[in-house]
Motif scaffolding. Structure first.
Motif, PDB file in Angstrom:
ATOM      1  N   ILE A 174       0.854  -1.191   0.000  1.00 18.16           N
ATOM      2  CA  ILE A 174       0.000   0.000   0.000  1.00 18.16           C
ATOM      3  C   ILE A 174       0.887   1.236   0.000  1.00 18.16           C
ATOM      4  N   GLU A 175       0.628   2.145  -0.911  1.00 20.56           N
ATOM      5  CA  GLU A 175       1.384   3.385  -1.010  1.00 20.56           C
ATOM      6  C   GLU A 175       0.415   4.563  -1.003  1.00 20.56           C
ATOM      7  N   ASP A 176       0.659   5.505  -0.108  1.00 22.12           N
ATOM      8  CA  ASP A 176      -0.205   6.680   0.022  1.00 22.12           C
ATOM      9  C   ASP A 176      -1.670   6.286   0.233  1.00 22.12           C
ATOM     10  N   GLY A 177      -1.878   5.201   0.959  1.00 20.03           N
ATOM     11  CA  GLY A 177      -3.219   4.751   1.273  1.00 20.03           C
ATOM     12  C   GLY A 177      -3.914   4.000   0.155  1.00 20.03           C
ATOM     13  N   VAL A 178      -3.207   3.724  -0.935  1.00 19.75           N
ATOM     14  CA  VAL A 178      -3.799   3.051  -2.091  1.00 19.75           C
ATOM     15  C   VAL A 178      -3.117   1.701  -2.305  1.00 19.75           C
ATOM     16  N   GLY A 211     -12.505 -15.525  -9.476  1.00 19.61           N
ATOM     17  CA  GLY A 211     -11.925 -14.192  -9.459  1.00 19.61           C
ATOM     18  C   GLY A 211     -12.210 -13.518  -8.132  1.00 19.61           C
ATOM     19  N   SER A 212     -11.714 -12.306  -7.990  1.00 17.37           N
ATOM     20  CA  SER A 212     -11.931 -11.565  -6.757  1.00 17.37           C
ATOM     21  C   SER A 212     -12.002 -10.078  -7.076  1.00 17.37           C
ATOM     22  N   VAL A 213     -13.064  -9.431  -6.592  1.00 15.43           N
ATOM     23  CA  VAL A 213     -13.237  -8.008  -6.860  1.00 15.43           C
ATOM     24  C   VAL A 213     -12.345  -7.199  -5.923  1.00 15.43           C
ATOM     25  N   GLU A 214     -11.881  -6.074  -6.424  1.00 16.29           N
ATOM     26  CA  GLU A 214     -11.051  -5.168  -5.642  1.00 16.29           C
ATOM     27  C   GLU A 214     -11.779  -3.826  -5.530  1.00 16.29           C
ATOM     28  N   ILE A 215     -11.801  -3.263  -4.337  1.00 15.06           N
ATOM     29  CA  ILE A 215     -12.431  -1.961  -4.138  1.00 15.06           C
ATOM     30  C   ILE A 215     -11.456  -1.057  -3.400  1.00 15.06           C
ATOM     31  N   MET A 216     -11.707   0.235  -3.474  1.00 14.27           N
ATOM     32  CA  MET A 216     -10.892   1.200  -2.748  1.00 14.27           C
ATOM     33  C   MET A 216     -11.760   2.404  -2.408  1.00 14.27           C
ATOM     34  N   GLY A 217     -11.211   3.292  -1.604  1.00 13.93           N
ATOM     35  CA  GLY A 217     -11.933   4.500  -1.245  1.00 13.93           C
ATOM     36  C   GLY A 217     -11.846   5.556  -2.330  1.00 13.93           C
ATOM     37  N   LYS A 218     -12.660   6.565  -2.199  1.00 16.46           N
ATOM     38  CA  LYS A 218     -12.681   7.665  -3.153  1.00 16.46           C
ATOM     39  C   LYS A 218     -11.715   8.767  -2.706  1.00 16.46           C
ATOM     40  N   PRO A 219     -11.186   9.527  -3.648  1.00 12.30           N
ATOM     41  CA  PRO A 219     -10.250  10.611  -3.277  1.00 12.30           C
ATOM     42  C   PRO A 219     -10.833  11.589  -2.273  1.00 12.30           C
ATOM     43  N   GLU A 220     -12.142  11.892  -2.412  1.00  8.50           N
ATOM     44  CA  GLU A 220     -12.755  12.844  -1.479  1.00  8.50           C
ATOM     45  C   GLU A 220     -12.860  12.290  -0.064  1.00  8.50           C
ATOM     46  N   ASN A 221     -12.655  10.959   0.072  1.00  5.52           N
ATOM     47  CA  ASN A 221     -12.648  10.324   1.393  1.00  5.52           C
ATOM     48  C   ASN A 221     -11.240   9.911   1.795  1.00  5.52           C
ATOM     49  N   ASP A 222     -10.251  10.594   1.240  1.00  3.94           N
ATOM     50  CA  ASP A 222      -8.836  10.280   1.504  1.00  3.94           C
ATOM     51  C   ASP A 222      -8.505   8.838   1.157  1.00  3.94           C
ATOM     52  N   ASN A 223      -9.154   8.341   0.092  1.00  2.00           N
ATOM     53  CA  ASN A 223      -8.930   6.975  -0.414  1.00  2.00           C
ATOM     54  C   ASN A 223      -9.304   5.903   0.606  1.00  2.00           C
ATOM     55  N   LYS A 224     -10.168   6.259   1.529  1.00  3.69           N
ATOM     56  CA  LYS A 224     -10.598   5.296   2.540  1.00  3.69           C
ATOM     57  C   LYS A 224     -12.010   4.800   2.220  1.00  3.69           C
ATOM     58  N   ILE A 225     -12.206   3.490   2.318  1.00  3.62           N
ATOM     59  CA  ILE A 225     -13.534   2.911   2.144  1.00  3.62           C
ATOM     60  C   ILE A 225     -14.395   3.286   3.343  1.00  3.62           C
ATOM     61  N   ILE A 226     -15.602   3.750   3.078  1.00  6.63           N
ATOM     62  CA  ILE A 226     -16.509   4.118   4.160  1.00  6.63           C
ATOM     63  C   ILE A 226     -17.488   2.970   4.403  1.00  6.63           C
ATOM     64  N   TYR A 277     -20.195   1.031   2.146  1.00  7.69           N
ATOM     65  CA  TYR A 277     -21.224   2.042   1.938  1.00  7.69           C
ATOM     66  C   TYR A 277     -20.816   3.048   0.855  1.00  7.69           C
ATOM     67  N   ASP A 278     -19.654   3.656   1.007  1.00  5.83           N
ATOM     68  CA  ASP A 278     -19.161   4.636   0.035  1.00  5.83           C
ATOM     69  C   ASP A 278     -17.779   4.190  -0.414  1.00  5.83           C
ATOM     70  N   PHE A 279     -17.663   3.800  -1.668  1.00  7.29           N
ATOM     71  CA  PHE A 279     -16.435   3.191  -2.170  1.00  7.29           C
ATOM     72  C   PHE A 279     -16.436   3.259  -3.683  1.00  7.29           C
ATOM     73  N   GLN A 280     -15.399   2.725  -4.305  1.00 11.23           N
ATOM     74  CA  GLN A 280     -15.409   2.560  -5.749  1.00 11.23           C
ATOM     75  C   GLN A 280     -14.821   1.202  -6.114  1.00 11.23           C
ATOM     76  N   TYR A 281     -15.429   0.579  -7.104  1.00  9.13           N
ATOM     77  CA  TYR A 281     -14.870  -0.651  -7.651  1.00  9.13           C
ATOM     78  C   TYR A 281     -13.585  -0.290  -8.396  1.00  9.13           C
ATOM     79  N   SER A 282     -12.522  -1.037  -8.150  1.00 12.92           N
ATOM     80  CA  SER A 282     -11.238  -0.674  -8.759  1.00 12.92           C
ATOM     81  C   SER A 282     -10.639  -1.762  -9.638  1.00 12.92           C
ATOM     82  N   GLY A 283     -11.154  -2.983  -9.564  1.00 13.76           N
ATOM     83  CA  GLY A 283     -10.610  -4.032 -10.421  1.00 13.76           C
ATOM     84  C   GLY A 283     -11.189  -5.394 -10.083  1.00 13.76           C
ATOM     85  N   TRP A 284     -10.943  -6.337 -10.972  1.00 18.25           N
ATOM     86  CA  TRP A 284     -11.325  -7.733 -10.744  1.00 18.25           C
ATOM     87  C   TRP A 284     -10.161  -8.598 -11.187  1.00 18.25           C
TER      88      TRP A 284
END
Length: 223
Positions: free
Chosen positions: A87-91, A151-166, A179-186
């Motif tokens: 993980i780099e810079d929270g991502v 397969g396995s889905v990957e999610i992460m937080g949004k920039p407006e949430n400091d890249n943190k999943i809510i 609750y508040d997130f973004q799909y980032s890959g599979w």
């Protein structure tokens, strides 16, 4: 001179630009009534509860996300896991992952698994067949043999949430609700994932067409 009309069947596996369409289940969607006091009573092996409304709220992020593999051989056929390197810079960073395609859209639907109907989140997209032909041919053969491609889905937080999943009620080991997130890959895996519904369910089937070709007797004998 004898003329013979020969009928050939041409199989069109690749779409234009050398892409192959696919459909994959990203994850199971759990029923609303499985939530008690903002905690899921049904969840995958990672402890995540996926509620349809929150998935719908974030489903647009599936468009353009990557489908990846971690190749472990020089022929780029055999795979392993996510290819995560830290993980780099929270991502989360996946330096060992190779992008083999992209998603074009996502939606939630009912699908049957072993005779039982489940609510699932599905993504559709295209594999890059021109660059990863041996790998895609391999998983197509495995699908045709009835093997599950996990397969396995990957999610992460949004920039407006400091890249943190809510999470709905904060992080918890079991029953945490994204609750508040973004799909980032599979990622396509060599091992069974946390969500056994997460599988490749369709790789575009051959689109056959008949082509009539007139040939003289000599050409036919040469063939």
């Amino acid at each position: 001179m004898v003329r013979v009309t020969q009928i050939f069947e041409l199989s069109k596996k690749a779409t234009k630009n050398g892409m192959r369409k696919f459909k994959a289940v990203l994850h199971e969607v759990h029923p609303d009534d499985s939530v008690v006091n903002k905690t899921g009573t049904k969840y995958n092996l990672n402890g995540i509860t996926w509620i349809e409304q929150y998935c719908q709220d974030n489903i647009a992020s599936i468009k353009n996300m990557s489908v990846t593999v971690e190749f472990i051989d020089d022929d780029r056929v055999e795979i392993l896991g996510h290819g995560e390197t830290g993980i780099e810079d929270g991502v989360p960073v996946y330096n060992n992952a190779t992008v083999v395609g992209h998603f074009t859209n996502g939606y939630i639907t009912d699908m049957e698994f072993n005779g039982e109907t489940s609510r699932v989140c599905v993504g559709e997209g295209f594999f890059d067949y021109m660059r990863y032909k041996p790998f895609i041919d391999n998983i197509e053969q495995r699908l045709n043999n009835g093997e599950a491609i996990f397969g396995s889905v990957e999610i992460m937080g949004k920039p407006e949430n400091d890249n943190k999943i809510i999470y709905l009620d904060g992080w918890k080991p079991e029953g945490r609700i994204v609750y508040d997130f973004q799909y980032s890959g599979w990622s396509i895996l060599a091992i069974k994932p946390a969500d056994d519904k997460s599988t490749l369910v369709e790789l575009n089937k051959n689109q056959n067409k008949e082509v009539k070709v007139d040939m003289d007797e000599k050409v036919l004998k040469d063939i």
